[in-house]
Write an enzyme that holds these catalytic residues in place. Sequence first.
Site, mmCIF file in Angstrom:
data_model
loop_
_atom_site.group_PDB
_atom_site.id
_atom_site.type_symbol
_atom_site.label_atom_id
_atom_site.label_comp_id
_atom_site.label_asym_id
_atom_site.label_seq_id
_atom_site.Cartn_x
_atom_site.Cartn_y
_atom_site.Cartn_z
ATOM 1 N N GLU A 1 0.808 -1.226 0.000
ATOM 2 C CA GLU A 1 0.000 0.000 0.000
ATOM 3 C C GLU A 1 0.839 1.273 0.000
ATOM 4 O O GLU A 1 0.369 2.328 0.408
ATOM 5 C CB GLU A 1 -0.977 -0.014 1.171
ATOM 6 C CG GLU A 1 -1.992 -1.142 1.041
ATOM 7 C CD GLU A 1 -3.023 -1.192 2.146
ATOM 8 O OE1 GLU A 1 -2.837 -0.486 3.162
ATOM 9 O OE2 GLU A 1 -3.999 -1.948 2.011
ATOM 10 N N GLU B 1 -5.818 -7.262 -2.451
ATOM 11 C CA GLU B 1 -6.242 -7.383 -1.057
ATOM 12 C C GLU B 1 -7.589 -6.700 -0.958
ATOM 13 O O GLU B 1 -7.734 -5.536 -1.343
ATOM 14 C CB GLU B 1 -5.249 -6.738 -0.081
ATOM 15 C CG GLU B 1 -5.704 -6.891 1.379
ATOM 16 C CD GLU B 1 -4.817 -6.149 2.360
ATOM 17 O OE1 GLU B 1 -3.577 -6.296 2.263
ATOM 18 O OE2 GLU B 1 -5.355 -5.410 3.202
#
Length: 771
Positions: free
Chosen positions: A299, A391
């Site tokens: 991320e 995800e």
Amino acid sequence: MKKIVFLMMFLGTQLYAKEVKDLQCESKTTPTDIRINKPHFSWTFIGDSKSPKQGGYRIMMATSPEKLKYPDLWDSGPTSSSQSSGIQYSGAPLKNGQRVYWKVIIWGNNRGAVHSKVTWFEMGKIKNPKKAFQPNVFSKSKKGVTKISINCKDKGRTFEGIGAVSAGASTDLLYDYVDPVRSQILDLLFKPKFGAGFQHLKVEMGGGENSTCGSEPSHAFTKEELKNPVSRGYEFWLMKEAKNRNSDMILEYLPWSFPGWLKPNIYTQASADYFVAFLDVAKKQWDLDIDWVAAAENENDTDRNWLVNHMRPTLDARGYKNVKIQGPDDNSGDWKIFNDLEKDKAFDKVIEAVGYHYVTGREFTDNMVDGRGRPTTAKAKQSGKPLWASEDWSWTGKDWGGAGALNLARLYNKFYIRDQITKTLIWAPIGSIYKSVTWDKTGAMKANEPWSGYYEVWPTIWATAHTTQFATPENWQYLDEGCGLFDASTYKGSVVTLKDKNSANWSMIICTENTETLEVKIKKGLANDKVYVWKSDAENQFVELKSIIPKKKSFTIQLDPKSIYSLTTTTGQQKGTYEIPESKAFPFPYKEDYEDRKVGDLPKYHSDQKGSFEIALKEDGTHCLKQVAPEAGYDWMRIYRRPNIKPHTLIGDVNWRNFTCSADVFIEGGNVELGGRVKGSFLNGYRFMIAKNGSWKLIFNKKTLSKGNIDGFDGSIWHQLKIKFQDKKVEVFVDNKSVTKANHIVSSGYVSFASSYHSNLFDNLEVTPNK
């Protein structure tokens, strides 16, 4: 006096205040008559002494101020970028005359968020307006029968599987279960045609820093260890167990944090060597061939030059040409990487699949499936490159409704129908986390009582099985004309159809919102014999119903509302079950001498929240517990999340209130702590900290209750620390001598060990009732 206090408060606020202002669209404040599809935005950030610069931003845009909570036009997601001007719109197509409400959240370069006020802009007559994506909607007869025709010659992308992400210490306590129960849990997760049957497993490459629910250890805490990387933690073990159950299991790894020796720049040759060393451990010590590496940091986007000039060449040179790179594995960016890939052949060649997180957003309600999130772009779809939701979901598998099991099955379908995404990974496969720790309720199932063997099989296991037990990665293909919606207004009712590339078999996965009648026509080339039917609803999951015999290559089926169905011509599916042991509280009283595990292994029932604790040898040949992270690492989400205080590990029962805990400690350097009544991931509770020179503090949360120094304290020998908790009374002993007392508040929680970044040792933990 009140005036002086008020003035000091006012000055303090000014000194540390952050502000974001001057929000502009196309260099104008609240402009009207914007005529371009993708306008540009800017703002001014005013920092403070702690965070003078912008460290990241998030833009949110919606059709009303109320919808900014879950933006229906554009949500950039948190981005680790200092850019504050020239940011181009990447949301849903805008309409003539439309008013758009927007705001930004800015994070300072040393944490701390500030929200702008809501502002707006208005569209004029747009030149060459963009059309919104329209999903396939099945036709209905006048009697309301939905008609689907499936054709073996239909085009569609290759199915790449459904998987899960073991990361953030979410699988922490599973390792401590013992067989046969541990093996049964692993069967329910990974055994094909038995339970969830996850087909892809992504694991965290630990860095010793908290990565959500705890910290996972590094295979090379120092540069010296890189020469002989160490198998630490449970992720290698988990990959091996998954592979043992499914030889076709797809394996992947990704870092959240990095050890301190790689600071301040993780995009170097040393970092590439570090990534490859993880593969060496997997191959040489576990006989595992990992298929994918997600680069470069969870991320936090990636770095083109590092991938092209360091990571890919290092993989190739070290014998890992078959390991593919997936990226950017970010939770923002709106698939912008394709703008770079189309202009950069070298970059495009290196990235073999593109994955983003939370593609449909994070509105954890039953409306989540209709959230806009960050859909794939036309450019992404046209690229032909594999597209992944790398995800997603991140909720409790215990629920059927809301954001739970039914919602997840709907997401699996939506991602292909809307986004052409062929692989979805959820976080997490299992919630094996102590209560009160961050995200302790997440996972497709729960297993957080290794001392009793108790676990829970949640509906999400079976919602996932509705896809994984009916199609396998690479061998099955979507049939686009058989993928679509019952109603154009919602993704809550959907169908995806897939066929086996090597036979005439086919499967259809259906999610309903309302009662539906479905008529299926089977074209030449697809199996036309018995159709097996499996169903899940709120009361019962994964039940085989009466099979259907098509007549004249057609059949009709009645579908109940808020249900999942799988129709298939394949066989062998089952709802695997085992007898589950009874739930029991953590053993009390409790003793641990660390003798029952090998040196280098994880300690039983401990949950590291920062740093890393492992079994080590004492001088007398017995075992103890050692903190092995030598320095603070490169922290994940360092712009957005507050850091954990120091290396620490939890053990016990969150409900412990009146008890005495003791442990032996050896202070190699810095200080150690024994804590009690500790909750969560941030050392909230009582902690007795003592340094090598004998200075000590009794702390509750961030408040020092008392402090002092032990005269003649010998920092070169072992010492026993003990804390007695009885209602409001707290008393601390060092070597059985009372050091301090406090009359404070009543609370409950775990026992904890904490340490500075030194090789400090702990042994002979004992938790007993008070006499």
